[in-house]
Design a protein around this motif. Structure first.
Motif, PDB file in Angstrom:
ATOM      1  N   LEU A   1       1.177  -1.165  -0.047  1.00  0.00           N
ATOM      2  CA  LEU A   1      -0.025  -0.128   0.084  1.00  0.00           C
ATOM      3  C   LEU A   1       0.650   1.160  -0.169  1.00  0.00           C
ATOM      4  O   LEU A   1       1.857   1.344   0.872  1.00  0.00           O
ATOM      5  CB  LEU A   1      -0.903   0.012   1.182  1.00  0.00           C
ATOM      6  CG  LEU A   1      -1.705   1.175   1.346  1.00  0.00           C
ATOM      7  CD1 LEU A   1      -2.671   1.576   0.297  1.00  0.00           C
ATOM      8  CD2 LEU A   1      -2.621   1.151   2.650  1.00  0.00           C
TER       9      LEU A   1
ATOM     10  N   THR B   1       0.348   5.175   0.432  1.00  0.00           N
ATOM     11  CA  THR B   1      -0.669   5.890   0.815  1.00  0.00           C
ATOM     12  C   THR B   1      -0.496   7.286   1.243  1.00  0.00           C
ATOM     13  O   THR B   1       1.028   7.583   1.270  1.00  0.00           O
ATOM     14  CB  THR B   1      -1.376   5.142   2.142  1.00  0.00           C
ATOM     15  OG1 THR B   1      -2.461   5.988   2.677  1.00  0.00           O
ATOM     16  CG2 THR B   1      -0.188   5.264   3.144  1.00  0.00           C
TER      17      THR B   1
ATOM     18  N   TRP C   1      -2.927   0.158  -3.817  1.00  0.00           N
ATOM     19  CA  TRP C   1      -2.069  -1.016  -3.729  1.00  0.00           C
ATOM     20  C   TRP C   1      -1.622  -1.577  -4.975  1.00  0.00           C
ATOM     21  O   TRP C   1      -1.950  -1.387  -5.821  1.00  0.00           O
ATOM     22  CB  TRP C   1      -3.239  -2.185  -3.474  1.00  0.00           C
ATOM     23  CG  TRP C   1      -4.008  -1.877  -2.118  1.00  0.00           C
ATOM     24  CD1 TRP C   1      -5.077  -1.339  -1.521  1.00  0.00           C
ATOM     25  CD2 TRP C   1      -3.308  -2.458  -0.631  1.00  0.00           C
ATOM     26  NE1 TRP C   1      -5.216  -1.434  -0.223  1.00  0.00           N
ATOM     27  CE2 TRP C   1      -4.063  -2.069   0.560  1.00  0.00           C
ATOM     28  CE3 TRP C   1      -2.035  -3.247  -0.491  1.00  0.00           C
ATOM     29  CZ2 TRP C   1      -3.868  -2.407   1.756  1.00  0.00           C
ATOM     30  CZ3 TRP C   1      -1.764  -3.483   0.933  1.00  0.00           C
ATOM     31  CH2 TRP C   1      -2.765  -3.082   2.027  1.00  0.00           C
TER      32      TRP C   1
END
Length: 123
Positions: free
Chosen positions: A10, A12, A67
């Motif tokens: 991930l 982010t 992702w």
């Protein structure tokens, strides 16, 4: 199985919020480690059984949270080169990640992005 998924990552905009959310939702065990060659923190995701992964705060403001799946390969250079033949675009050429291994990132002809991973022996 040849070339299994070996890592899911991930990237982010809000690492603290992501860590809180996923650890509470799935009971994932998270471990912060220093990112090789950087002052960033990389959070390893231990899911127990199955493919684990990691997460980090992507510093590029133009890249949305997403992702990224990694596929294990035996020869990262050959696999990255081979991806071009059926129409992939290499977004990140082969790059060494500390003492852990090598990665590359490609975009398939449909626009989907996937990464390849070759671990160093013994890691």
């Amino acid at each position: 199985m040849a070339n299994p998924f070996v890592h899911i990552e991930l990237q982010t905009k809000d690492l603290a919020k992501a860590k809180d959310f996923y650890s509470r939702l799935f009971d994932w065990k998270l471990e912060d480690i220093p990112a090789p060659g950087s002052d960033m923190t990389y959070t390893m995701i231990n899911v127990g059984e199955g493919t684990g992964g990691g997460m980090f705060a992507n510093p590029d403001p133009k890249v949305p949270s997403h992702w990224l799946a990694y596929v294990g390969v035996d020869d990262i250079d050959a696999s990255t080169h081979k991806a071009r033949d059926p129409g992939a675009t290499v977004l990140q050429d082969v790059m060494q990640i500390g003492d852990y291994g090598w990665l590359s990132v490609i975009m398939d002809p449909t626009g989907a992005v996937i990464a390849m991973w070759k671990p160093k022996m013994g890691t």
